[in-house]
Write a protein that holds these residues in place. Sequence first.
Motif, PDB file in Angstrom:
ATOM      1  N   ALA A   1       0.792  13.144   2.548  1.00 40.84           N
ATOM      2  CA  ALA A   1       0.616  14.335   1.716  1.00 40.84           C
ATOM      3  C   ALA A   1       0.012  14.012   0.354  1.00 40.84           C
ATOM      4  O   ALA A   1      -0.755  14.811  -0.202  1.00 40.84           O
ATOM      5  CB  ALA A   1       1.955  15.054   1.544  1.00 40.84           C
ATOM      6  N   ILE A   2       0.352  12.852  -0.197  1.00 42.98           N
ATOM      7  CA  ILE A   2      -0.205  12.473  -1.507  1.00 42.98           C
ATOM      8  C   ILE A   2      -1.710  12.248  -1.397  1.00 42.98           C
ATOM      9  O   ILE A   2      -2.490  12.699  -2.243  1.00 42.98           O
ATOM     10  CB  ILE A   2       0.511  11.227  -2.065  1.00 42.98           C
ATOM     11  CG1 ILE A   2       1.978  11.557  -2.377  1.00 42.98           C
ATOM     12  CG2 ILE A   2      -0.191  10.705  -3.316  1.00 42.98           C
ATOM     13  CD1 ILE A   2       2.801  10.363  -2.819  1.00 42.98           C
TER      14      ILE A   2
ATOM     15  N   ASP B   1       1.912  -4.289   6.248  1.00 44.41           N
ATOM     16  CA  ASP B   1       1.755  -3.414   7.415  1.00 44.41           C
ATOM     17  C   ASP B   1       3.073  -2.913   8.000  1.00 44.41           C
ATOM     18  O   ASP B   1       3.098  -2.351   9.098  1.00 44.41           O
ATOM     19  CB  ASP B   1       0.937  -4.098   8.515  1.00 44.41           C
ATOM     20  CG  ASP B   1      -0.496  -4.371   8.078  1.00 44.41           C
ATOM     21  OD1 ASP B   1      -1.059  -3.517   7.367  1.00 44.41           O
ATOM     22  OD2 ASP B   1      -1.034  -5.439   8.431  1.00 44.41           O
ATOM     23  N   VAL B   2       4.177  -3.103   7.286  1.00 47.03           N
ATOM     24  CA  VAL B   2       5.462  -2.552   7.720  1.00 47.03           C
ATOM     25  C   VAL B   2       5.744  -1.289   6.900  1.00 47.03           C
ATOM     26  O   VAL B   2       5.852  -1.349   5.672  1.00 47.03           O
ATOM     27  CB  VAL B   2       6.604  -3.570   7.545  1.00 47.03           C
ATOM     28  CG1 VAL B   2       7.944  -2.932   7.916  1.00 47.03           C
ATOM     29  CG2 VAL B   2       6.343  -4.795   8.411  1.00 47.03           C
ATOM     30  N   GLN B   3       5.872  -0.147   7.579  1.00 43.57           N
ATOM     31  CA  GLN B   3       6.150   1.123   6.899  1.00 43.57           C
ATOM     32  C   GLN B   3       7.616   1.181   6.497  1.00 43.57           C
ATOM     33  O   GLN B   3       8.496   0.843   7.275  1.00 43.57           O
ATOM     34  CB  GLN B   3       5.805   2.278   7.834  1.00 43.57           C
ATOM     35  CG  GLN B   3       6.047   3.656   7.248  1.00 43.57           C
ATOM     36  CD  GLN B   3       5.582   4.753   8.169  1.00 43.57           C
ATOM     37  OE1 GLN B   3       4.395   4.870   8.468  1.00 43.57           O
ATOM     38  NE2 GLN B   3       6.515   5.560   8.648  1.00 43.57           N
ATOM     39  N   MET B   4       7.876   1.638   5.268  1.00 47.38           N
ATOM     40  CA  MET B   4       9.247   1.671   4.766  1.00 47.38           C
ATOM     41  C   MET B   4       9.397   2.752   3.712  1.00 47.38           C
ATOM     42  O   MET B   4       8.410   3.205   3.117  1.00 47.38           O
ATOM     43  CB  MET B   4       9.616   0.314   4.158  1.00 47.38           C
ATOM     44  CG  MET B   4       8.704  -0.097   3.012  1.00 47.38           C
ATOM     45  SD  MET B   4       9.015  -1.772   2.404  1.00 47.38           S
ATOM     46  CE  MET B   4      10.575  -1.537   1.574  1.00 47.38           C
TER      47      MET B   4
ATOM     48  N   GLU C   1       0.839  -1.201   0.000  1.00 53.19           N
ATOM     49  CA  GLU C   1       0.000   0.000   0.000  1.00 53.19           C
ATOM     50  C   GLU C   1       0.871   1.246   0.000  1.00 53.19           C
ATOM     51  O   GLU C   1       2.030   1.218   0.419  1.00 53.19           O
ATOM     52  CB  GLU C   1      -0.895   0.020   1.245  1.00 53.19           C
ATOM     53  CG  GLU C   1      -1.825  -1.176   1.356  1.00 53.19           C
ATOM     54  CD  GLU C   1      -2.364  -1.338   2.778  1.00 53.19           C
ATOM     55  OE1 GLU C   1      -3.595  -1.395   2.934  1.00 53.19           O
ATOM     56  OE2 GLU C   1      -1.540  -1.393   3.725  1.00 53.19           O
ATOM     57  N   LEU C   2       0.281   2.339  -0.477  1.00 50.82           N
ATOM     58  CA  LEU C   2       0.874   3.661  -0.305  1.00 50.82           C
ATOM     59  C   LEU C   2       0.352   4.218   1.003  1.00 50.82           C
ATOM     60  O   LEU C   2      -0.856   4.366   1.196  1.00 50.82           O
ATOM     61  CB  LEU C   2       0.489   4.569  -1.471  1.00 50.82           C
ATOM     62  CG  LEU C   2       1.031   6.002  -1.423  1.00 50.82           C
ATOM     63  CD1 LEU C   2       2.552   6.015  -1.564  1.00 50.82           C
ATOM     64  CD2 LEU C   2       0.386   6.854  -2.515  1.00 50.82           C
TER      65      LEU C   2
ATOM     66  N   ARG D   1      -7.668   9.399   4.739  1.00 49.26           N
ATOM     67  CA  ARG D   1      -6.555   8.943   5.561  1.00 49.26           C
ATOM     68  C   ARG D   1      -6.337   7.435   5.492  1.00 49.26           C
ATOM     69  O   ARG D   1      -5.675   6.848   6.337  1.00 49.26           O
ATOM     70  CB  ARG D   1      -6.770   9.376   7.020  1.00 49.26           C
ATOM     71  CG  ARG D   1      -6.841  10.899   7.179  1.00 49.26           C
ATOM     72  CD  ARG D   1      -7.096  11.302   8.619  1.00 49.26           C
ATOM     73  NE  ARG D   1      -6.053  10.827   9.501  1.00 49.26           N
ATOM     74  CZ  ARG D   1      -4.885  11.436   9.678  1.00 49.26           C
ATOM     75  NH1 ARG D   1      -4.614  12.544   9.001  1.00 49.26           N
ATOM     76  NH2 ARG D   1      -3.990  10.964  10.520  1.00 49.26           N
ATOM     77  N   GLU D   2      -6.902   6.791   4.460  1.00 47.36           N
ATOM     78  CA  GLU D   2      -6.720   5.353   4.305  1.00 47.36           C
ATOM     79  C   GLU D   2      -5.588   5.065   3.309  1.00 47.36           C
ATOM     80  O   GLU D   2      -5.411   5.806   2.334  1.00 47.36           O
ATOM     81  CB  GLU D   2      -8.011   4.704   3.806  1.00 47.36           C
ATOM     82  CG  GLU D   2      -9.149   4.775   4.806  1.00 47.36           C
ATOM     83  CD  GLU D   2      -8.825   4.050   6.109  1.00 47.36           C
ATOM     84  OE1 GLU D   2      -8.237   2.938   6.037  1.00 47.36           O
ATOM     85  OE2 GLU D   2      -9.142   4.600   7.183  1.00 47.36           O
ATOM     86  N   PRO D   3      -4.813   3.990   3.512  1.00 51.15           N
ATOM     87  CA  PRO D   3      -3.765   3.642   2.550  1.00 51.15           C
ATOM     88  C   PRO D   3      -4.364   3.280   1.199  1.00 51.15           C
ATOM     89  O   PRO D   3      -5.501   2.812   1.105  1.00 51.15           O
ATOM     90  CB  PRO D   3      -3.064   2.444   3.200  1.00 51.15           C
ATOM     91  CG  PRO D   3      -4.076   1.875   4.149  1.00 51.15           C
ATOM     92  CD  PRO D   3      -4.878   3.040   4.644  1.00 51.15           C
ATOM     93  N   ILE D   4      -3.582   3.498   0.135  1.00 52.10           N
ATOM     94  CA  ILE D   4      -4.037   3.212  -1.218  1.00 52.10           C
ATOM     95  C   ILE D   4      -3.376   1.910  -1.666  1.00 52.10           C
ATOM     96  O   ILE D   4      -2.153   1.807  -1.682  1.00 52.10           O
ATOM     97  CB  ILE D   4      -3.669   4.360  -2.174  1.00 52.10           C
ATOM     98  CG1 ILE D   4      -4.260   5.681  -1.666  1.00 52.10           C
ATOM     99  CG2 ILE D   4      -4.165   4.059  -3.588  1.00 52.10           C
ATOM    100  CD1 ILE D   4      -3.807   6.892  -2.466  1.00 52.10           C
TER     101      ILE D   4
END
Length: 347
Positions: A25-26, A67-70, A20-21, A34-37
């Motif tokens: 800001a995008i 679910d791991v932010q990177m 997911e993105l 505020r949900e991931p794309i």
Amino acid sequence: MHDDQTVTFRIIAPEAQKVELNPGAINTALGKGREPIPFSKGDEGLWTLTIGPLPPNMYAYHLRVDDVQMADPNNTQAAFTAMPPYSQLIVHGDGPAYYDAKNVPHGNVTRHIYHSDVTNGERELYVYTPPGYDPTTKYPVLYLVGGSGELPSNWIFDGRANFIMDNLLTEGKAKPMIIAIPNNQVVHRNHPEHAELTFDIFERELRNHVIPVIDENYSTIESPNGRAISGLSMGGRHSMFIGFRSLDLFANFGILSAGDTDPETSLKAFLNTPNVNNSIDYLFVGQGTKEAEGFFNARVQGLVDGLKNHDIEHENYVGGNGGHDWSTWRHLLYYRFLPNLWKGLNN
């Protein structure tokens, strides 16, 4: 980047269950909430996502893999704060933006390292001097601070404060000034007493070290009329809670994306200072258009209402197309705050 300002992200993750993105800001620019794309998975584990078109701007973003932010491993445009690194998406318009380096005279940015007895260690600050800086001329100083987790370098690399100032000076829209960017991260943002400790510690840091370093190394106007303090988010609260009780140091204030929901309590002494307008040259309160439409507005509006209730002169501005992100803070600097600084200063 495509010619129509749409953007395609790609990442190889054959064993991932979802990509997911991360919201940020995008999402704000696209009106995606505020949900991931989500990405789509293709052959050989190639995940892709095409979005846009996006307005020309600089966008910080993360990917989220299971679910791991990177940071985006395929993007060489990366940046960092006091938090984990992130990627930068730069969408160009037809020419250089107001925050870009243009073919104009440029000021210098100097990094200073100094010892602090307040935090018992070595600290850094960045200083912008305008093109043609003349040590025989006295300059006003803007002390510009970041948000929670920001480093002083973020106002240069993300905020583009130096290029914004260069361009404003060339356009004849601002007065020459020194911009000092200290590190206002004096308590770790995860410290359980962060809010209780940070303001007193950073005020001591300003008084004991930051301002003396600037006044000793540069030709400055050493009076409240020649000093301003401004910051974004947490830095805006530093500028407010420290600046408003330090009228012996500052007469100019820029509160960016910050405020307080109960100023009658938290700012009681300032709001009830007799003839306080005589001590203020310029007080600016600003936020982004998307912030004003969401939950960030509560603090800003609380501050504005408190100032109005006590007849304290100020400018309240909402503008740009951003939310609680750098597109807003760059916009506020260029379009309102910096052009209106020092208008009452004769030097």
